[in-house]
Design a protein around this motif. Structure first.
Motif, PDB file in Angstrom:
ATOM      1  N   LEU A 215       0.826  -1.201   0.000  1.00  0.00           N
ATOM      2  CA  LEU A 215       0.000   0.000   0.000  1.00  0.00           C
ATOM      3  C   LEU A 215       0.863   1.256   0.000  1.00  0.00           C
ATOM      4  N   ALA A 216       1.935   1.246   0.759  1.00  0.00           N
ATOM      5  CA  ALA A 216       2.853   2.392   0.787  1.00  0.00           C
ATOM      6  C   ALA A 216       3.485   2.607  -0.594  1.00  0.00           C
TER       7      ALA A 216
ATOM      8  N   ILE B 212       0.785   4.085  -2.911  1.00  0.00           N
ATOM      9  CA  ILE B 212       0.502   5.492  -2.583  1.00  0.00           C
ATOM     10  C   ILE B 212       1.642   6.379  -3.074  1.00  0.00           C
ATOM     11  N   TRP B 213       2.882   5.943  -2.875  1.00  0.00           N
ATOM     12  CA  TRP B 213       4.020   6.711  -3.375  1.00  0.00           C
ATOM     13  C   TRP B 213       3.913   6.900  -4.889  1.00  0.00           C
TER      14      TRP B 213
ATOM     15  N   LEU C  52       1.259   6.809  -6.736  1.00  0.00           N
ATOM     16  CA  LEU C  52       0.143   7.696  -7.041  1.00  0.00           C
ATOM     17  C   LEU C  52       0.531   9.155  -6.847  1.00  0.00           C
ATOM     18  N   VAL C  53       1.223   9.453  -5.756  1.00  0.00           N
ATOM     19  CA  VAL C  53       1.641  10.833  -5.481  1.00  0.00           C
ATOM     20  C   VAL C  53       2.617  11.329  -6.544  1.00  0.00           C
TER      21      VAL C  53
ATOM     22  N   TRP D 214       0.793  11.944  -9.786  1.00  0.00           N
ATOM     23  CA  TRP D 214       0.023  13.178  -9.701  1.00  0.00           C
ATOM     24  C   TRP D 214       0.932  14.389  -9.889  1.00  0.00           C
TER      25      TRP D 214
END
Length: 74
Positions: A54-55, A58-59, A61-62, A65
């Protein structure tokens, strides 16, 4: 002598890094799930791999973005 860094090349390198992290995270996570089931690990230990995956997601995804925002600024 080197010139100024090319922003498009930098963004392409970041996108490539995101792709590598996504693939590595998915493969390692699936491998940990399989290994946990084969070795009979308790769910709480396998859950640690879920959190690590998950980490990584998320990394990615950031960073994706941020790449998108920088390209919109042009």
């Amino acid at each position: 002598m080197k010139g100024a860094p090319d922003p498009e090349r930098h963004l392409a390198n970041q996108a490539r890094l995101v792709a590598i992290v996504l693939v590595a995270t998915m493969v390692l996570w699936m491998g940990a799930q399989w290994l946990g089931s084969v070795l009979g690990w308790e769910a709480r230990y396998v859950f640690l791999f879920d959190l690590a995956a998950l980490a990584g997601f998320i990394w990615a995804l950031v960073v994706t973005w941020r790449i998108w925002r920088r390209r919109q600024g042009k």
